[in-house]
Design a protein around this motif. Sequence first.
Motif, PDB file in Angstrom:
ATOM      1  N   THR A 163       0.847  -1.133  -0.002  1.00 50.89           N
ATOM      2  CA  THR A 163       0.025   0.044  -0.011  1.00 50.89           C
ATOM      3  C   THR A 163       0.911   1.148   0.188  1.00 50.89           C
ATOM      4  O   THR A 163       0.682   2.099  -0.771  1.00 50.89           O
ATOM      5  CB  THR A 163      -0.825   0.032   1.319  1.00 50.89           C
ATOM      6  OG1 THR A 163      -0.204  -0.089   2.637  1.00 50.89           O
ATOM      7  CG2 THR A 163      -1.795  -1.348   1.328  1.00 50.89           C
ATOM      8  N   GLU A 165      -4.929  -4.612   7.556  1.00 55.19           N
ATOM      9  CA  GLU A 165      -4.942  -2.973   7.766  1.00 55.19           C
ATOM     10  C   GLU A 165      -6.552  -2.753   8.349  1.00 55.19           C
ATOM     11  O   GLU A 165      -6.952  -1.695   8.128  1.00 55.19           O
ATOM     12  CB  GLU A 165      -4.778  -2.280   6.599  1.00 55.19           C
ATOM     13  CG  GLU A 165      -3.165  -2.577   5.848  1.00 55.19           C
ATOM     14  CD  GLU A 165      -2.290  -2.149   6.976  1.00 55.19           C
ATOM     15  OE1 GLU A 165      -2.610  -1.169   7.660  1.00 55.19           O
ATOM     16  OE2 GLU A 165      -1.206  -2.432   6.743  1.00 55.19           O
ATOM     17  N   GLY A 166      -7.203  -3.963   8.545  1.00 57.77           N
ATOM     18  CA  GLY A 166      -8.593  -3.355   8.873  1.00 57.77           C
ATOM     19  C   GLY A 166      -9.035  -2.462   9.897  1.00 57.77           C
ATOM     20  O   GLY A 166     -10.063  -1.938  10.013  1.00 57.77           O
ATOM     21  N   TRP A 203      -6.131   2.962   6.812  1.00 55.58           N
ATOM     22  CA  TRP A 203      -6.299   2.457   5.451  1.00 55.58           C
ATOM     23  C   TRP A 203      -7.395   1.649   5.298  1.00 55.58           C
ATOM     24  O   TRP A 203      -8.318   1.956   4.686  1.00 55.58           O
ATOM     25  CB  TRP A 203      -4.858   1.788   5.220  1.00 55.58           C
ATOM     26  CG  TRP A 203      -5.019   1.089   3.748  1.00 55.58           C
ATOM     27  CD1 TRP A 203      -5.443  -0.147   3.391  1.00 55.58           C
ATOM     28  CD2 TRP A 203      -4.748   1.756   2.357  1.00 55.58           C
ATOM     29  NE1 TRP A 203      -5.374  -0.134   2.045  1.00 55.58           N
ATOM     30  CE2 TRP A 203      -4.849   0.637   1.456  1.00 55.58           C
ATOM     31  CE3 TRP A 203      -4.344   3.041   2.101  1.00 55.58           C
ATOM     32  CZ2 TRP A 203      -4.931   1.129   0.149  1.00 55.58           C
ATOM     33  CZ3 TRP A 203      -4.166   3.378   0.795  1.00 55.58           C
ATOM     34  CH2 TRP A 203      -4.520   2.499  -0.183  1.00 55.58           C
ATOM     35  N   LYS A 204      -7.639   0.636   6.177  1.00 62.20           N
ATOM     36  CA  LYS A 204      -8.428  -0.456   6.349  1.00 62.20           C
ATOM     37  C   LYS A 204      -8.747  -1.328   5.239  1.00 62.20           C
ATOM     38  O   LYS A 204      -9.591  -2.497   5.131  1.00 62.20           O
ATOM     39  CB  LYS A 204     -10.041   0.345   6.602  1.00 62.20           C
ATOM     40  CG  LYS A 204     -10.731   1.002   5.836  1.00 62.20           C
ATOM     41  CD  LYS A 204     -11.824   1.432   6.328  1.00 62.20           C
ATOM     42  CE  LYS A 204     -12.998   2.160   5.104  1.00 62.20           C
ATOM     43  NZ  LYS A 204     -14.066   2.897   6.056  1.00 62.20           N
ATOM     44  N   TYR A 205      -8.389  -0.726   3.807  1.00 66.49           N
ATOM     45  CA  TYR A 205      -8.667  -1.470   2.711  1.00 66.49           C
ATOM     46  C   TYR A 205      -7.674  -2.530   2.388  1.00 66.49           C
ATOM     47  O   TYR A 205      -6.539  -2.727   2.882  1.00 66.49           O
ATOM     48  CB  TYR A 205      -9.070  -0.589   1.486  1.00 66.49           C
ATOM     49  CG  TYR A 205     -10.348   0.238   1.565  1.00 66.49           C
ATOM     50  CD1 TYR A 205     -11.580  -0.456   1.621  1.00 66.49           C
ATOM     51  CD2 TYR A 205     -10.263   1.573   1.770  1.00 66.49           C
ATOM     52  CE1 TYR A 205     -12.744   0.121   1.709  1.00 66.49           C
ATOM     53  CE2 TYR A 205     -11.367   2.311   1.876  1.00 66.49           C
ATOM     54  CZ  TYR A 205     -12.505   1.827   1.905  1.00 66.49           C
ATOM     55  OH  TYR A 205     -13.618   2.335   1.746  1.00 66.49           O
ATOM     56  N   SER A 228      -4.867  -4.678   0.332  1.00 67.55           N
ATOM     57  CA  SER A 228      -3.747  -4.261  -0.292  1.00 67.55           C
ATOM     58  C   SER A 228      -3.635  -5.019  -1.623  1.00 67.55           C
ATOM     59  O   SER A 228      -4.512  -5.688  -2.145  1.00 67.55           O
ATOM     60  CB  SER A 228      -2.599  -4.750   0.534  1.00 67.55           C
ATOM     61  OG  SER A 228      -2.597  -5.957   0.820  1.00 67.55           O
ATOM     62  N   SER A 280      -8.176  -6.656   6.256  1.00 67.76           N
ATOM     63  CA  SER A 280      -8.541  -5.524   5.392  1.00 67.76           C
ATOM     64  C   SER A 280      -9.651  -6.051   4.718  1.00 67.76           C
ATOM     65  O   SER A 280      -9.967  -7.093   4.364  1.00 67.76           O
ATOM     66  CB  SER A 280      -7.230  -5.484   4.341  1.00 67.76           C
ATOM     67  OG  SER A 280      -6.091  -5.051   4.848  1.00 67.76           O
TER      68      SER A 280
END
Length: 541
Positions: A287, A329-330, A334-336, A338, A363
């Motif tokens: 990312t 990354e959840g 960012w959370k989405y 990669s 994520s």
Amino acid sequence: MEKNNYFSILYCCCFWLLTSVASAQNAQQYLVLFSDKANSTYNVATPRQFLSERAIQRRNRQSISITTQDLPVNISYLNAIKQTGAKVGFTSRWFNGALVEANDTQLQQILSLPYVKGIEGNTPLQKRNTANRATRQKAKFEAFDTAPDFGLAYMQNNMIGVDKMHEQGFRGEGMLIAILDAGYSSVNTLPVFSYLFNENKIVGTYDFVNNKSFVYEGSSHGTAVLSCLAAQQTSRLVGTAPNASYLLLRTEDTENESLLEEVNWLIAAEYADSLGVDLINSSLGYTEFDNPATNHQYKDFDGKTTIAARAAALAAAKGIICTISAGNEGNSDWKYISTPADADSVLSVGAVDAYQSYVVFTSIGPSADGRVKPDVAAMGQSVAVANAFGNYTTTSGTSFASPILCGMVAGFWQANPQMKAQEVIRVIQQSGSTYTKPTPQLGYGVPHFERAMQLAQPITFEGKFWAFPNPISNQIKIAIAQFDAQNSYSFELVNTLGQTVLSGSITHKLQTIPCENLQNGLYFLSIKDNTQQQVFKMIKD
């Protein structure tokens, strides 16, 4: 396996060895792209010059043509770049390019060559910046817990039906799996992997970061990933595909984070393709980088923008199944997902706990263009693994959910060798626990070997009754041979939970049943009269 031919193919297909070195201090690395493969010394009619027999057979089984995209880069183009004084490294068949280290003057000379189209992304690939690297690496390669828990190995396998798969004799025999990771520390000395070497199950290794064949050092992340697949110590730790063969490839530079790692991923995937792998597992995702100017944005995760996603999609197009961790990354800003988890035609894998509940670090999706991501999920919290010290420990992350699932997919494909890669992926998705109602957290949910096997069974229309089309669109047609108006005919459509969703009488030889409101998923259609009953497996897609 064509073990003796593997490394000759590596040198032919993946890179061009040379001695020229860029002398200027400002030399940087670029992926130089060529406009064509004109006057190539290779030909699609003689693919054994650049693909192994196994790779050719994989394509033939799936009716995949060998095209100019598969040809190695034109050697004369590489020689011309060398003449500028630049250093040429790995080459890419699929992107028709080469890794080049050049200073500004050399780069301008290279870009002026008539067959040079440009450089990937119009930017250098790597800018070293070690600020905050320790913190980032701690998050990316999480430390193992100290207390071993051997029971979790059964739980993580049982959740997706690997216990049943092994009972039926499907343990990955005949399947070749490539792992793209950060390093495989001590794999060559650990007892849990000794059988891999005793039985020649490690068919090749390569470190694309340091340009050498030895990979059993440095990071132990790949060691843990491999154990999810290949560990084989009965009653202690058994992986999901212990009898498969493996190709261990290092693409991840644990000292730096740059676009160069995505290029490494591309080159390694091409190498794996040339050797005929069936599956690729990658517990890596990208990312942000040391050079913020090259950071990805969410809009880039459409499956066709990043280097890694394009590489994964090309691997899929060659008939390889790619299982790729969705990312951890959840619970970050960012959370989405990669990349390359955003790639189309791959299985991106999220994580659940022992109760099949979403784990907050996973994520989420969808992809930037609205596709379901992650595709499926497997156990990723408190996963039993082997570490580089020979201990059995637990760890968490989508990094481990992905290989757990990869081994099940390998066993499923072993059980259904007639299926094409994309057919396998589709069935695995359809066997997911939330297939009818996919979510941004778990996609189609947790798949299961036995459900997938049911879906894979061929539909036959022998006997008195017929039902079509399959998969179902907006209606089901039921046909009855030798229809007798004096007889009583009926149908019942049941979902996988045993609930009746449609039922009624059949009054015509060919009767249409509307079902546009039917949710996607697997159903069982029972048709009967006074003397006979037939059950059809139907899919609403």
